[in-house]
Design a protein around this motif. Structure first.
Motif, PDB file in Angstrom:
ATOM      1  N   LEU A 249       0.784  -1.308   0.048  1.00  0.00           N
ATOM      2  CA  LEU A 249      -0.002  -0.049  -0.063  1.00  0.00           C
ATOM      3  C   LEU A 249       0.923   1.493   0.171  1.00  0.00           C
ATOM      4  CD1 LEU A 249      -2.970   0.867  -0.102  1.00  0.00           C
ATOM      5  CD2 LEU A 249      -3.069   0.898   2.566  1.00  0.00           C
ATOM      6  N   VAL A 250       1.829   1.183   0.839  1.00  0.00           N
ATOM      7  CA  VAL A 250       2.855   2.566   0.940  1.00  0.00           C
ATOM      8  C   VAL A 250       3.634   2.559  -0.548  1.00  0.00           C
ATOM      9  CG1 VAL A 250       4.969   3.514   1.911  1.00  0.00           C
ATOM     10  CG2 VAL A 250       3.195   2.425   3.600  1.00  0.00           C
TER      11      VAL A 250
ATOM     12  N   LEU B 168       2.304   1.442  -3.452  1.00  0.00           N
ATOM     13  CA  LEU B 168       1.524   1.706  -4.344  1.00  0.00           C
ATOM     14  C   LEU B 168       1.162   3.458  -4.191  1.00  0.00           C
ATOM     15  CD1 LEU B 168      -0.186   0.445  -6.546  1.00  0.00           C
ATOM     16  CD2 LEU B 168      -2.227   0.404  -4.751  1.00  0.00           C
ATOM     17  N   VAL B 169       1.089   3.977  -3.132  1.00  0.00           N
ATOM     18  CA  VAL B 169       0.945   5.287  -2.836  1.00  0.00           C
ATOM     19  C   VAL B 169       1.961   6.105  -3.453  1.00  0.00           C
ATOM     20  CG1 VAL B 169       0.585   7.104  -1.167  1.00  0.00           C
ATOM     21  CG2 VAL B 169      -0.698   5.195  -0.923  1.00  0.00           C
ATOM     22  N   LEU B 170       3.210   5.732  -3.184  1.00  0.00           N
ATOM     23  CA  LEU B 170       4.396   6.466  -3.653  1.00  0.00           C
ATOM     24  C   LEU B 170       4.504   6.364  -5.159  1.00  0.00           C
ATOM     25  CD1 LEU B 170       6.925   5.264  -1.383  1.00  0.00           C
ATOM     26  CD2 LEU B 170       6.159   7.590  -1.309  1.00  0.00           C
ATOM     27  N   TRP B 171       4.071   5.517  -5.820  1.00  0.00           N
ATOM     28  CA  TRP B 171       3.887   5.199  -7.299  1.00  0.00           C
ATOM     29  C   TRP B 171       2.989   5.974  -8.007  1.00  0.00           C
ATOM     30  CZ3 TRP B 171       1.751   0.948 -10.559  1.00  0.00           C
ATOM     31  CH2 TRP B 171       2.691   0.816 -11.801  1.00  0.00           C
ATOM     32  N   LEU B 172       1.544   5.665  -7.463  1.00  0.00           N
ATOM     33  CA  LEU B 172       0.707   6.179  -8.212  1.00  0.00           C
ATOM     34  C   LEU B 172       0.146   7.687  -7.552  1.00  0.00           C
ATOM     35  CD1 LEU B 172      -1.665   3.033  -8.620  1.00  0.00           C
ATOM     36  CD2 LEU B 172      -0.122   4.365 -10.396  1.00  0.00           C
ATOM     37  N   GLY B 173       0.194   7.695  -6.324  1.00  0.00           N
ATOM     38  CA  GLY B 173      -0.182   9.236  -5.639  1.00  0.00           C
ATOM     39  C   GLY B 173      -1.634   8.699  -4.895  1.00  0.00           C
ATOM     40  N   PRO B 174      -1.795   9.423  -3.772  1.00  0.00           N
ATOM     41  CA  PRO B 174      -2.921   8.976  -3.105  1.00  0.00           C
ATOM     42  C   PRO B 174      -4.395   8.973  -3.934  1.00  0.00           C
ATOM     43  CG  PRO B 174      -1.915  10.970  -2.541  1.00  0.00           C
ATOM     44  CD  PRO B 174      -1.192  10.485  -3.610  1.00  0.00           C
ATOM     45  N   VAL B 175      -4.520   9.743  -4.686  1.00  0.00           N
ATOM     46  CA  VAL B 175      -5.792   9.833  -5.502  1.00  0.00           C
ATOM     47  C   VAL B 175      -6.194   8.485  -6.242  1.00  0.00           C
ATOM     48  CG1 VAL B 175      -7.372  10.748  -7.120  1.00  0.00           C
ATOM     49  CG2 VAL B 175      -6.163  12.255  -5.414  1.00  0.00           C
ATOM     50  N   TRP B 176      -5.093   8.169  -7.026  1.00  0.00           N
ATOM     51  CA  TRP B 176      -5.165   6.968  -7.916  1.00  0.00           C
ATOM     52  C   TRP B 176      -4.864   5.740  -7.209  1.00  0.00           C
ATOM     53  CZ3 TRP B 176      -7.519   7.177 -12.339  1.00  0.00           C
ATOM     54  CH2 TRP B 176      -7.360   8.260 -12.927  1.00  0.00           C
ATOM     55  N   THR B 177      -4.175   5.597  -5.939  1.00  0.00           N
ATOM     56  CA  THR B 177      -4.257   4.604  -5.185  1.00  0.00           C
ATOM     57  C   THR B 177      -5.647   4.227  -4.583  1.00  0.00           C
ATOM     58  OG1 THR B 177      -1.952   4.892  -4.452  1.00  0.00           O
ATOM     59  CG2 THR B 177      -3.115   3.436  -3.021  1.00  0.00           C
ATOM     60  N   ALA B 178      -6.282   5.509  -4.154  1.00  0.00           N
ATOM     61  CA  ALA B 178      -7.790   5.086  -3.383  1.00  0.00           C
ATOM     62  C   ALA B 178      -8.613   4.610  -4.540  1.00  0.00           C
ATOM     63  CB  ALA B 178      -8.328   6.366  -3.067  1.00  0.00           C
ATOM     64  N   VAL B 179      -8.259   5.090  -5.812  1.00  0.00           N
ATOM     65  CA  VAL B 179      -9.454   4.511  -7.182  1.00  0.00           C
ATOM     66  C   VAL B 179      -8.956   3.030  -7.272  1.00  0.00           C
ATOM     67  CG1 VAL B 179      -9.731   4.520  -9.396  1.00  0.00           C
ATOM     68  CG2 VAL B 179      -9.560   6.692  -8.009  1.00  0.00           C
ATOM     69  N   ALA B 180      -7.592   2.786  -7.141  1.00  0.00           N
ATOM     70  CA  ALA B 180      -7.280   1.427  -7.348  1.00  0.00           C
ATOM     71  C   ALA B 180      -7.522   0.392  -6.295  1.00  0.00           C
ATOM     72  CB  ALA B 180      -5.735   1.189  -7.362  1.00  0.00           C
ATOM     73  N   VAL B 181      -7.795   0.941  -4.921  1.00  0.00           N
ATOM     74  CA  VAL B 181      -8.248   0.102  -3.844  1.00  0.00           C
ATOM     75  C   VAL B 181      -9.706  -0.183  -3.995  1.00  0.00           C
ATOM     76  CG1 VAL B 181      -8.458   0.176  -1.518  1.00  0.00           C
ATOM     77  CG2 VAL B 181      -6.347   0.437  -2.447  1.00  0.00           C
ATOM     78  N   VAL B 182     -10.495   0.927  -4.357  1.00  0.00           N
ATOM     79  CA  VAL B 182     -12.042   0.750  -4.497  1.00  0.00           C
ATOM     80  C   VAL B 182     -12.230  -0.111  -5.763  1.00  0.00           C
ATOM     81  CG1 VAL B 182     -14.006   2.027  -5.160  1.00  0.00           C
ATOM     82  CG2 VAL B 182     -12.322   2.948  -3.558  1.00  0.00           C
ATOM     83  N   VAL B 183     -11.556  -0.161  -6.730  1.00  0.00           N
ATOM     84  CA  VAL B 183     -11.817  -1.107  -7.938  1.00  0.00           C
ATOM     85  C   VAL B 183     -11.519  -2.354  -7.602  1.00  0.00           C
ATOM     86  CG1 VAL B 183     -11.143  -1.643 -10.121  1.00  0.00           C
ATOM     87  CG2 VAL B 183     -11.475   0.834  -9.572  1.00  0.00           C
ATOM     88  N   THR B 184     -10.431  -2.688  -7.032  1.00  0.00           N
ATOM     89  CA  THR B 184     -10.118  -3.910  -6.297  1.00  0.00           C
ATOM     90  C   THR B 184     -10.959  -4.618  -5.263  1.00  0.00           C
ATOM     91  OG1 THR B 184      -7.681  -3.575  -6.784  1.00  0.00           O
ATOM     92  CG2 THR B 184      -8.407  -5.368  -5.316  1.00  0.00           C
ATOM     93  N   PHE B 185     -11.622  -3.788  -4.532  1.00  0.00           N
ATOM     94  CA  PHE B 185     -12.518  -4.247  -3.476  1.00  0.00           C
ATOM     95  C   PHE B 185     -13.998  -4.550  -4.151  1.00  0.00           C
ATOM     96  CE2 PHE B 185     -10.104  -2.449   0.218  1.00  0.00           C
ATOM     97  CZ  PHE B 185      -9.879  -3.820   0.843  1.00  0.00           C
ATOM     98  N   ASN B 186     -14.209  -3.571  -5.251  1.00  0.00           N
ATOM     99  CA  ASN B 186     -15.533  -3.743  -6.021  1.00  0.00           C
ATOM    100  C   ASN B 186     -15.346  -5.061  -6.814  1.00  0.00           C
ATOM    101  OD1 ASN B 186     -17.207  -1.811  -5.099  1.00  0.00           O
ATOM    102  ND2 ASN B 186     -16.314  -0.300  -6.211  1.00  0.00           N
ATOM    103  N   TRP B 187     -14.177  -5.267  -7.259  1.00  0.00           N
ATOM    104  CA  TRP B 187     -14.051  -6.467  -8.277  1.00  0.00           C
ATOM    105  C   TRP B 187     -14.283  -7.839  -7.261  1.00  0.00           C
ATOM    106  CZ3 TRP B 187      -9.452  -9.602  -8.016  1.00  0.00           C
ATOM    107  CH2 TRP B 187      -9.321 -10.524  -9.308  1.00  0.00           C
ATOM    108  N   LEU B 188     -13.675  -7.633  -6.221  1.00  0.00           N
ATOM    109  CA  LEU B 188     -13.611  -8.860  -5.448  1.00  0.00           C
ATOM    110  C   LEU B 188     -15.029  -9.280  -4.854  1.00  0.00           C
ATOM    111  CD1 LEU B 188     -10.563  -8.763  -3.148  1.00  0.00           C
ATOM    112  CD2 LEU B 188     -11.102 -10.432  -4.875  1.00  0.00           C
ATOM    113  N   PHE B 189     -15.827  -7.972  -4.543  1.00  0.00           N
ATOM    114  CA  PHE B 189     -17.064  -8.211  -4.067  1.00  0.00           C
ATOM    115  C   PHE B 189     -18.286  -8.678  -5.050  1.00  0.00           C
ATOM    116  CE2 PHE B 189     -21.268  -6.044  -2.752  1.00  0.00           C
ATOM    117  CZ  PHE B 189     -21.524  -6.788  -1.371  1.00  0.00           C
TER     118      PHE B 189
END
Length: 190
Positions: free
Chosen positions: A43-44, A46-67
Motif C-alpha cells: 500500500l505504501v 502504491l501510494v508512492l508510485w501512483l499517488g494518493p488519489v489513484w491509489t484510492a481508486v485502485a483500492v476501491v476498484v479492487t474491492f468492488n471487483w472482489l465483491f
C-alpha cells in the motif's frame, strides 16, 4: 483387550502435546504474517508510485471487483476457510489427543478448497494412523464447524492421509456405518 493394548493410549493421554518450534510456528502463521507485513508495504509503495488519489481508486476498484465478481469472491472465501481450517485442525489434534506418545501431532501439508469442502493433506508420524483419526472424526468436525469429516488413506504411503472437511450434509444409505477398517470414500477427489 489386554492390559498391554491400553498402555500406549494411556501414555498418549497423559503426555503433553508438543508445542511447535519457532520455525514451524512461523510456517503455521505464514499467511497472517505475510498479510500483516506485505499489505502495508504494498500500500505504501502504491501510494508512492501512483499517488494518493489513484491509489484510492485502485483500492476501491479492487474491492468492488472482489465483491461483485462471484468467482473471485468464492475463491477468496474458500481460501480463507482453508486457512482457518488449518488452525482449527491443529487445535483439535491437540484437544482430541491425536498425537504420538511423545506428543507430536500430524503435520498439515496442504489445504485447498474443493467445491465448498476443504481437502487437507496430512502426514502422520509413526504412532498415528487412520484408525486414530477416523475414530475422532466427530471432534474434528465440531472443531472445524463442519457436518462431517471424511478420511481417506493414500493408496501407496500409509503415513499420508487426506481429510475432506464437509460443510454440507450428504445423503447416506440408512443402516450403513463405516467401520474403522474401511476406507471412507472422499466426496471430492484430490
Amino acid at each position: 483387550m489386554t492390559h498391554d493394548n491400553h498402555v500406549p493410549e494411556l501414555a498418549r493421554q497423559l503426555a503433553p502435546v508438543k508445542r511447535p518450534n519457532p520455525v514451524l510456528w512461523l510456517y503455521h502463521w505464514r499467511y497472517e504474517i505475510l498479510a500483516v507485513t506485505l499489505l502495508p508495504y504494498a500500500l505504501v509503495n502504491l501510494v508512492l508510485w501512483l499517488g494518493p488519489v489513484w491509489t484510492a481508486v485502485a483500492v476501491v476498484v479492487t474491492f468492488n471487483w472482489l465483491f461483485y465478481w462471484r468467482a473471485a469472491r468464492r475463491h477468496l472465501r474458500g481460501r480463507l476457510r482453508a486457512i482457518v481450517v488449518q488452525h482449527r485442525l491443529r487445535s483439535a489434534f491437540a484437544g482430541a489427543r491425536i498425537c504420538t506418545v511423545d506428543g507430536r501431532r500430524p503435520a498439515i501439508l496442504w489445504t485447498r478448497p474443493v467445491d465448498g469442502d476443504v481437502v487437507v493433506s496430512l502426514f502422520c508420524p509413526a504412532g498415528i494412523g487412520f484408525e486414530q483419526i477416523h475414530a475422532r472424526r466427530d471432534v474434528l468436525a465440531d472443531a472445524c464447524f463442519a457436518t462431517d469429516v471424511y478420511v481417506d488413506r493414500h493408496p501407496k504411503y500409509r503415513a499420508l492421509l487426506t481429510l475432506t472437511i464437509s460443510t454440507t450434509a450428504i445423503r447416506r444409505k440408512p443402516g450403513r456405518a463405516a467401520s474403522p477398517g474401511e476406507v471412507v470414500p472422499l466426496r471430492a477427489h484430490s
